[in-house]
Design an enzyme around this catalytic site. Sequence first.
Site, short mmCIF file in Angstrom:
data_model
loop_
_atom_site.label_atom_id
_atom_site.label_comp_id
_atom_site.label_asym_id
_atom_site.label_seq_id
_atom_site.Cartn_x
_atom_site.Cartn_y
_atom_site.Cartn_z
N SER A 305 0.01 7.55 -0.22
CA SER A 305 -0.61 8.63 0.54
C SER A 305 0.36 9.81 0.65
O SER A 305 0.80 10.33 -0.37
CB SER A 305 -1.04 8.11 1.92
OG SER A 305 -1.88 9.03 2.57
N ASP A 393 -11.76 6.13 -2.06
CA ASP A 393 -10.83 6.72 -1.10
C ASP A 393 -11.44 8.00 -0.55
O ASP A 393 -11.74 8.92 -1.32
CB ASP A 393 -9.50 7.00 -1.79
CG ASP A 393 -8.38 7.32 -0.82
OD1 ASP A 393 -8.68 7.79 0.29
OD2 ASP A 393 -7.21 7.09 -1.17
N HIS A 422 -8.49 3.81 0.67
CA HIS A 422 -7.14 4.32 0.93
C HIS A 422 -6.21 3.14 1.22
O HIS A 422 -5.62 3.02 2.30
CB HIS A 422 -7.18 5.29 2.11
CG HIS A 422 -5.99 6.19 2.18
ND1 HIS A 422 -5.63 7.04 1.15
CD2 HIS A 422 -5.06 6.38 3.14
CE1 HIS A 422 -4.55 7.70 1.49
NE2 HIS A 422 -4.17 7.31 2.69
#
Length: 441
Positions: A305, A393, A422
Amino acid sequence: MKKTILTLSLCCMFLQYGNAQAFQQEFGNPRKGFVETVAIPNHADSRYIPGQQATLRIVAREGGAPVNGTKIYYRIGPEMFLPEHYDSTAFVNSEAVIPMGTMHAPGFLACEYFFTTSDGKKYKDLVKLAYSPEEIKAFTQMPEDFEKFWLKVLKEARKTPLEPVFYDVPDATNEQMITKLVKLHVGKEKWFYGYLTYPRTPKAGGHPVVLCPPGAGSQRIYPSDYFPKHDCVYLKIEIHGNDQRLDNDAYNEMRKKCDGYMRQGMKTKDTYYYKDVYAGCVRAVDFLCSLPEWDGRNVIVTGGSQGGALTIITSALHEKVTTCVPFYPALCDLTGFLHQRAGGWPKFFTSFYKEGMIEIPQEQAVNTLQYFDVVNFARLLKVPTFMSWGYSDDTCSPTSVWAAWNEINAPKQCDITPTSGHWRFASSQEKALLWIKKHLR
């Protein structure tokens, strides 16, 4: 008589204690969810070319029995631009077929669906299908002075001595490895904290070093023995200067300065919050390369991320990094939403996500962000890169991730898991580790 009563009382007490100790769980833990669903696109790899029609078959079973007659509601559109209106159909013998239509340009088509089971529980999911993702072009432009700007920033940051301060971490230290909390002075007014873990037994020739930047937010970080167990020196950092030794109340108070940090100072490239963060990650690598435990050859950067973004950025900026391993990176193709296409986290230039609200003139924000967009760092990457991401995601859009991936000209390998959001499957982490070991110098 009193003695007899006392003896009986003690016996009863011991029997009760013994029974309490003998209590065990009467009902076993379920190995599956009571409601099981799977979404199956008509292309098994979830990939299409523009103009091809897509359908999505939803299979649902409730306690092993087919879901039948239950309505399923869905909405379909380009990812992150779904309509407000839901269409519906019904399950027939556990199956519902959703016509998703097509796209006429490279990108991702998304379907959000939900249904309610007989017990009143709502089940929902998000599925995205790829349309010629290898042809997705980034909107981000590279400024002419991009490299010059970052060389100047790093030169300035390196004028500040790191002055590492080490603190013992007994709970994460054992016979196999040692962990220290380290405070680093990574810029004139910038500090990082990080957990440094390394094998207790020195290795002839030293160890590879691994930097792990954090995901978004300002939460506490924690040490990990994953890479040290594989003979590496590992540094997990935070990027806000939040003292990890504070108790929870004091720590949460300190975190308040981080609210909306991804928007702080965006008026210019010299004042933007991420400038010192990017430079600080480079200085964290400088620190790892100063350790006597380093083998002098291998420098690995990996994270997910925001940490995936910082992985690419650090690997592009630091001359000693040898291996780049990002997962679902943020901060990719940030102006995507200005072109009616999904951009990367923090979803700037949108109104449906509070962190993405821009409070300065749009042109001013665009001028600043092009110096911090992962796409431009991807263009500079020269080291072998392994990257993994999923299609479902909705934090770091696959459209934005592909936009960055398509700009990488260095040797690269991807691990795409269409059903993941995610997060990553354990198999993706295992593949990444094998790839890292394969590329050790």
